[in-house]
Design a protein around this motif. Structure first.
Motif, mmCIF file in Angstrom:
data_model
loop_
_atom_site.group_PDB
_atom_site.id
_atom_site.type_symbol
_atom_site.label_atom_id
_atom_site.label_comp_id
_atom_site.label_asym_id
_atom_site.label_seq_id
_atom_site.Cartn_x
_atom_site.Cartn_y
_atom_site.Cartn_z
ATOM 1 N N GLU A 58 23.931 41.851 43.134
ATOM 2 C CA GLU A 58 23.724 41.820 44.584
ATOM 3 C C GLU A 58 25.005 41.400 45.311
ATOM 4 O O GLU A 58 25.322 41.929 46.383
ATOM 5 C CB GLU A 58 22.585 40.857 44.924
ATOM 6 N N ALA A 59 25.741 40.463 44.733
ATOM 7 C CA ALA A 59 27.000 40.020 45.346
ATOM 8 C C ALA A 59 27.999 41.167 45.420
ATOM 9 O O ALA A 59 28.707 41.342 46.426
ATOM 10 C CB ALA A 59 27.583 38.843 44.569
ATOM 11 N N VAL A 60 28.084 41.964 44.358
ATOM 12 C CA VAL A 60 28.980 43.120 44.354
ATOM 13 C C VAL A 60 28.582 44.104 45.442
ATOM 14 O O VAL A 60 29.425 44.600 46.207
ATOM 15 C CB VAL A 60 28.973 43.813 42.974
ATOM 16 N N ASP A 61 27.291 44.393 45.546
ATOM 17 C CA ASP A 61 26.806 45.362 46.538
ATOM 18 C C ASP A 61 27.049 44.864 47.963
ATOM 19 O O ASP A 61 27.431 45.643 48.843
ATOM 20 C CB ASP A 61 25.315 45.622 46.321
ATOM 21 N N ASP A 62 26.821 43.572 48.188
ATOM 22 C CA ASP A 62 27.026 43.019 49.532
ATOM 23 C C ASP A 62 28.502 43.054 49.917
ATOM 24 O O ASP A 62 28.850 43.329 51.076
ATOM 25 C CB ASP A 62 26.516 41.574 49.596
ATOM 26 N N PHE A 63 29.386 42.773 48.967
ATOM 27 C CA PHE A 63 30.815 42.809 49.253
ATOM 28 C C PHE A 63 31.267 44.242 49.527
ATOM 29 O O PHE A 63 32.087 44.494 50.427
ATOM 30 C CB PHE A 63 31.598 42.229 48.081
ATOM 31 N N HIS A 86 30.305 45.056 52.985
ATOM 32 C CA HIS A 86 31.209 44.372 53.911
ATOM 33 C C HIS A 86 32.519 45.154 54.044
ATOM 34 O O HIS A 86 33.027 45.348 55.163
ATOM 35 C CB HIS A 86 31.492 42.956 53.404
ATOM 36 N N LEU A 87 33.069 45.603 52.926
ATOM 37 C CA LEU A 87 34.318 46.364 52.966
ATOM 38 C C LEU A 87 34.152 47.661 53.736
ATOM 39 O O LEU A 87 35.030 48.064 54.508
ATOM 40 C CB LEU A 87 34.791 46.668 51.542
ATOM 41 N N SER A 88 33.020 48.327 53.529
ATOM 42 C CA SER A 88 32.795 49.624 54.149
ATOM 43 C C SER A 88 32.464 49.512 55.634
ATOM 44 O O SER A 88 33.065 50.200 56.464
ATOM 45 C CB SER A 88 31.669 50.356 53.422
ATOM 46 N N ARG A 89 31.543 48.613 55.975
ATOM 47 C CA ARG A 89 31.057 48.549 57.351
ATOM 48 C C ARG A 89 31.909 47.662 58.258
ATOM 49 O O ARG A 89 32.172 48.027 59.406
ATOM 50 C CB ARG A 89 29.610 48.041 57.371
ATOM 51 N N ALA A 132 33.197 35.517 49.656
ATOM 52 C CA ALA A 132 32.019 34.793 49.171
ATOM 53 C C ALA A 132 31.991 33.363 49.703
ATOM 54 O O ALA A 132 30.917 32.818 50.014
ATOM 55 C CB ALA A 132 32.000 34.797 47.638
ATOM 56 N N HIS A 133 33.166 32.743 49.827
ATOM 57 C CA HIS A 133 33.218 31.382 50.377
ATOM 58 C C HIS A 133 32.823 31.381 51.849
ATOM 59 O O HIS A 133 32.038 30.524 52.289
ATOM 60 C CB HIS A 133 34.626 30.815 50.209
ATOM 61 N N ARG A 134 33.329 32.349 52.616
ATOM 62 C CA ARG A 134 32.960 32.434 54.036
ATOM 63 C C ARG A 134 31.475 32.718 54.202
ATOM 64 O O ARG A 134 30.844 32.251 55.160
ATOM 65 C CB ARG A 134 33.772 33.534 54.723
ATOM 66 N N ALA A 135 30.915 33.495 53.270
ATOM 67 C CA ALA A 135 29.493 33.850 53.355
ATOM 68 C C ALA A 135 28.586 32.764 52.805
ATOM 69 O O ALA A 135 27.353 32.912 52.842
ATOM 70 C CB ALA A 135 29.246 35.157 52.595
ATOM 71 N N GLY A 136 29.165 31.671 52.285
ATOM 72 C CA GLY A 136 28.365 30.575 51.762
ATOM 73 C C GLY A 136 27.858 30.797 50.357
ATOM 74 O O GLY A 136 26.993 30.040 49.879
ATOM 75 N N LEU A 137 28.392 31.804 49.664
ATOM 76 C CA LEU A 137 27.954 32.077 48.299
ATOM 77 C C LEU A 137 28.720 31.247 47.282
ATOM 78 O O LEU A 137 28.251 31.054 46.155
ATOM 79 C CB LEU A 137 28.133 33.571 47.982
ATOM 80 N N LEU A 138 29.915 30.786 47.657
ATOM 81 C CA LEU A 138 30.718 29.908 46.825
ATOM 82 C C LEU A 138 31.036 28.643 47.609
ATOM 83 O O LEU A 138 31.367 28.717 48.807
ATOM 84 C CB LEU A 138 32.027 30.595 46.401
#
Length: 347
Positions: free
Chosen positions: A21-26, A29-32, A102-108
């Motif tokens: 899921e993290a890969v897909d969300d990133f 983010h890159l695309s949109r 991931a850090h900005r998104a609160g995942l790390l």
């Protein structure tokens, strides 16, 4: 789908749900948000899937467990399997970009990739044509424009010259034939690539409305959706006039839309075909192997050698960083050294 793409997809599907899921969300983010190209997003995803596959092998099944030691271990394994320095540098950059997001998104809880070092990629100087060689390449299609020339077929490069059937396009009788339109298309492609230094994808993405004939500039949509205006000269203007008045009407079809450059079936010219066109004319002219990017390198080098300002060349090429443009100053210096060694009696 290539074998490497299939391998990446299989590894992606085998990842734990949280990492997948993290890969897909990133990627989204890159695309949109970052407006990265499909090719760029695919490269990032490939790198991250490789990283997480390695992390899982080390016992890291949750994103929160990702730390600097895992990142370093991943790069070390790649190095031992023979990965090039440029590949290692790119993959380290992918890891740093992901960790920052991931850090900005609160995942790390922390940006663990910030301290990740990578080998400095060896940057080879781009190969460029001399000005006379570039002129010979760009003038190549003129041998095919004049029907009275009738050069032997073996002397002419095959550049996918079977365009749309004139009967389907409604072309008026007496207009330029589809076969005669091909060299006009090739000529304007080569002129624009060398005159403007645009990327091949940017040239193929041009619409008819992107050409400002009065100011002699084209509007280019570059990387990251950044728009810029690039000037072109009189020879390119002549090629554009010939193409738009005599060539394009003969090749236009139902799928042409507003595309400036057209392919054999009347659709927008594909970058792969454009590369083949450049390579074919270079080979026919007896020049070193040349690509559209080689023409871009040549245009930048010749601009700087002619006295253009580095910042101006950066703007023309659409580089986001001046460091990308500065490599062309090294090319000019190398040419100066070569001339010195050849001409000076005490060199």
């Amino acid at each position: 789908m290539s074998r490497s793409d299939r391998s990446t997809r299989a590894m992606h599907q085998a990842l734990p749900p949280a990492l997948r899921e993290a890969v897909d969300d990133f990627a989204e983010h890159l695309s949109r948000v970052r407006n990265r190209s499909t090719h760029t997003v695919r490269a990032y995803v490939t790198d991250l899937v490789s990283l997480f596959d390695h992390a899982v092998r080390m016992g890291c099944v949750d994103l929160a467990e990702l730390d600097l030691s895992v990142l370093r271990s991943w790069l070390a394994r790649l190095r031992t399997t023979g990965a090039a320095r440029t590949s290692l540098a790119r993959r380290a950059a992918s890891a740093r970009a992901f960790c920052a997001w991931a850090h900005r998104a609160g995942l790390l809880s922390a940006d663990v990739g910030a301290a990740l070092a990578s080998p400095r990629a060896h940057r080879e100087l781009p190969s460029v044509l001399r000005a006379d060689q570039a002129a010979a390449l760009v003038d190549g299609p003129t041998r095919r424009v004049t029907p009275t020339d009738n050069p032997p077929a073996a002397d002419l490069p095959n550049t996918h010259g079977a365009p749309t059937n004139p009967a389907r396009t409604g072309r008026a009788a007496g207009a330029t034939s589809g076969e005669a339109a091909v060299p006009l298309r090739d000529r304007v492609l080569l002129e624009l690539l060398y005159a403007t230094g645009v990327r091949v994808s940017e040239a193929c993405g041009l619409d008819v409305g992107d050409v400002d004939h009065g100011r002699r500039v084209i509007r280019v949509l570059g990387k990251g959706g950044r728009e810029r205006s690039v000037p072109y000269g009189v020879p390119a203007q002549r090629a554009l006039d010939d193409w738009l008045h005599r060539g394009r009407p003969a090749m236009v079809g139902t799928h042409s839309g507003d595309a400036l450059l057209l392919g054999a079936r009347g659709g927008r010219l594909n970058p792969t075909t454009a590369r083949q066109i450049v390579g074919a004319y270079a080979e026919a002219a007896g020049l070193p192997r040349t690509s559209p990017h080689g023409l871009r390198h040549s245009a930048a080098t010749h601009l700087l050698e002619g006295g253009a300002d580095l910042r101006a060349v950066q703007e023309l090429l659409g580089h986001s960083s001046l460091a990308s443009t500065q490599i062309y100053t090294h090319v000019s210096v190398e040419r100066l050294r070569a001339a010195y060694r050849q001409a000076h009696p005490r060199a």
